[in-house]
Design a protein around this motif. Structure first.
Motif, PDB file in Angstrom:
ATOM      1  N   LEU A 167     -40.609 -29.137   5.549  1.00  0.00           N
ATOM      2  CA  LEU A 167     -41.128 -28.052   6.384  1.00  0.00           C
ATOM      3  C   LEU A 167     -40.019 -27.289   7.103  1.00  0.00           C
ATOM      4  O   LEU A 167     -40.131 -26.082   7.333  1.00  0.00           O
ATOM      5  N   GLU A 168     -38.943 -27.979   7.444  1.00  0.00           N
ATOM      6  CA  GLU A 168     -37.814 -27.313   8.106  1.00  0.00           C
ATOM      7  C   GLU A 168     -37.129 -26.323   7.187  1.00  0.00           C
ATOM      8  O   GLU A 168     -36.428 -25.412   7.652  1.00  0.00           O
ATOM      9  N   GLN A 169     -37.285 -26.450   5.877  1.00  0.00           N
ATOM     10  CA  GLN A 169     -36.641 -25.561   4.912  1.00  0.00           C
ATOM     11  C   GLN A 169     -37.494 -24.337   4.568  1.00  0.00           C
ATOM     12  O   GLN A 169     -37.025 -23.428   3.881  1.00  0.00           O
ATOM     13  N   VAL A 170     -38.731 -24.301   5.048  1.00  0.00           N
ATOM     14  CA  VAL A 170     -39.607 -23.184   4.731  1.00  0.00           C
ATOM     15  C   VAL A 170     -39.125 -21.949   5.498  1.00  0.00           C
ATOM     16  O   VAL A 170     -38.952 -21.980   6.717  1.00  0.00           O
TER      17      VAL A 170
END
Length: 85
Positions: free
Chosen positions: A78-81
């Motif tokens: 989710l941090e890479q979205v």
């Protein structure tokens, strides 16, 4: 020993059961005795849609370590979205 640790949350998503894909509306997370996994206690996650009956359910039983690794993997993903997606 039963822990009686249970959390319920409204959910938006989809799951695939024996009758195909269905809308997931609820999730139950508990830490207690598993039904199938070979461990004393597991983190149990049930994705379900009570309005569609018993076949609209996907159940997962994870060891505590596997659950922690899954939490970390979900967080990293989710941090890479990109913002706004």
């Amino acid at each position: 020993m039963c822990t009686y640790i249970v959390e319920k949350v409204s959910t938006e998503g989809s799951g695939k059961g024996p009758d195909g894909w269905f809308a997931v509306t609820d999730t139950t997370v508990s830490y207690d005795h598993p039904v199938h996994a070979s461990a004393e206690h597991t983190l149990n996650i049930d994705f379900l849609n009570p309005g569609k009956g018993a076949s609209a359910r996907v159940a997962v039983e994870l060891t505590a370590q596997s659950a922690r690794e899954l939490i970390a993997a979900i967080q990293r993903t989710l941090e890479q979205v990109p913002p706004g997606l």
